[in-house]
Design a protein around this motif. Structure first.
Motif, PDB file in Angstrom:
ATOM      1  N   SER A 194      12.949   4.166  -4.141  1.00 53.90           N
ATOM      2  CA  SER A 194      12.460   2.836  -4.519  1.00 53.90           C
ATOM      3  C   SER A 194      12.250   1.968  -3.277  1.00 53.90           C
ATOM      4  O   SER A 194      11.279   1.197  -3.216  1.00 53.90           O
ATOM      5  N   GLN A 227      -4.515  -5.242   2.909  1.00 60.03           N
ATOM      6  CA  GLN A 227      -5.611  -5.807   2.124  1.00 60.03           C
ATOM      7  C   GLN A 227      -5.868  -7.269   2.500  1.00 60.03           C
ATOM      8  O   GLN A 227      -7.012  -7.697   2.595  1.00 60.03           O
ATOM      9  N   GLY A 256       9.023   3.116  -1.712  1.00 59.14           N
ATOM     10  CA  GLY A 256       7.899   2.656  -2.524  1.00 59.14           C
ATOM     11  C   GLY A 256       7.617   1.181  -2.331  1.00 59.14           C
ATOM     12  O   GLY A 256       6.453   0.765  -2.228  1.00 59.14           O
ATOM     13  N   ASP A 257       8.670   0.357  -2.296  1.00 53.39           N
ATOM     14  CA  ASP A 257       8.509  -1.077  -2.075  1.00 53.39           C
ATOM     15  C   ASP A 257       7.886  -1.358  -0.708  1.00 53.39           C
ATOM     16  O   ASP A 257       6.994  -2.197  -0.579  1.00 53.39           O
ATOM     17  N   ARG A 291       5.996   0.620   1.084  1.00 57.29           N
ATOM     18  CA  ARG A 291       4.584   1.039   1.083  1.00 57.29           C
ATOM     19  C   ARG A 291       3.701   0.012   0.376  1.00 57.29           C
ATOM     20  O   ARG A 291       2.602  -0.284   0.835  1.00 57.29           O
ATOM     21  N   SER A 292       4.182  -0.519  -0.730  1.00 57.37           N
ATOM     22  CA  SER A 292       3.359  -1.511  -1.462  1.00 57.37           C
ATOM     23  C   SER A 292       3.199  -2.792  -0.644  1.00 57.37           C
ATOM     24  O   SER A 292       2.118  -3.382  -0.629  1.00 57.37           O
ATOM     25  N   ARG A 293       4.261  -3.220   0.051  1.00 55.01           N
ATOM     26  CA  ARG A 293       4.155  -4.404   0.906  1.00 55.01           C
ATOM     27  C   ARG A 293       3.173  -4.168   2.050  1.00 55.01           C
ATOM     28  O   ARG A 293       2.361  -5.049   2.376  1.00 55.01           O
ATOM     29  N   GLU A 294       3.235  -2.994   2.665  1.00 50.29           N
ATOM     30  CA  GLU A 294       2.311  -2.680   3.757  1.00 50.29           C
ATOM     31  C   GLU A 294       0.874  -2.643   3.250  1.00 50.29           C
ATOM     32  O   GLU A 294      -0.046  -3.111   3.933  1.00 50.29           O
ATOM     33  N   GLN A 295       0.665  -2.104   2.068  1.00 53.50           N
ATOM     34  CA  GLN A 295      -0.677  -2.036   1.484  1.00 53.50           C
ATOM     35  C   GLN A 295      -1.215  -3.436   1.210  1.00 53.50           C
ATOM     36  O   GLN A 295      -2.381  -3.720   1.482  1.00 53.50           O
ATOM     37  N   LYS A 296      -0.371  -4.316   0.669  1.00 52.31           N
ATOM     38  CA  LYS A 296      -0.799  -5.690   0.401  1.00 52.31           C
ATOM     39  C   LYS A 296      -1.156  -6.413   1.696  1.00 52.31           C
ATOM     40  O   LYS A 296      -2.152  -7.135   1.762  1.00 52.31           O
TER      41      LYS A 296
END
Length: 121
Positions: free
Chosen positions: A57, A71, A60-61, A63-68
């Motif tokens: 988890s 963007q 995953g968190d 990775r999502s922060r890096e993706q945001k």
């Protein structure tokens, strides 16, 4: 034919004629057995499923922060206006693709000099 004072050397030849030095006695053949004994003491550790879930988890968190963040950075770069002449200048001088030249210009807020300096370094 040897002159006075010359020393003749005779090379010893192997009786087997192979030219290889004789085999040395093997003193350390037990190396494999020693290695086997060492690996017997390795402890196996069990991974608890709760620790694994927590780690997954967290990854995953992150990775999502890096993706945001990526963007958001792309949105900011898309807002930067660049001149067509500047883009063509960088493309011809540096011999790079349009996308690479545009990216460099946008990262440097349209400043041609800074973009060129970065591309040359």
């Amino acid at each position: 034919m040897a002159a006075e004072g010359d020393v003749e050397l005779e090379l010893e030849t192997e009786p087997n004629g192979s030219g290889r030095p004789p085999e040395k006695p093997r003193k350390h053949d037990s190396g494999a057995a020693d290695l086997e004994r060492v690996t017997d003491y390795a402890e196996e550790k069990e991974i608890q499923s709760s620790n694994l879930e927590t780690a997954m988890s967290v990854i995953g968190d992150r990775r999502s922060r890096e993706q945001k963040a990526k963007q958001e950075r792309e949105k900011e770069l898309a807002k930067v206006t660049i001149k067509k002449e500047d883009l063509e200048l960088i493309m011809t001088e540096m011999e790079i693709s349009r996308a690479a030249a545009e990216r460099s210009l946008r990262e440097h807020m349209g400043n041609v000099v800074e973009a060129l300096i970065t591309l040359t370094n």
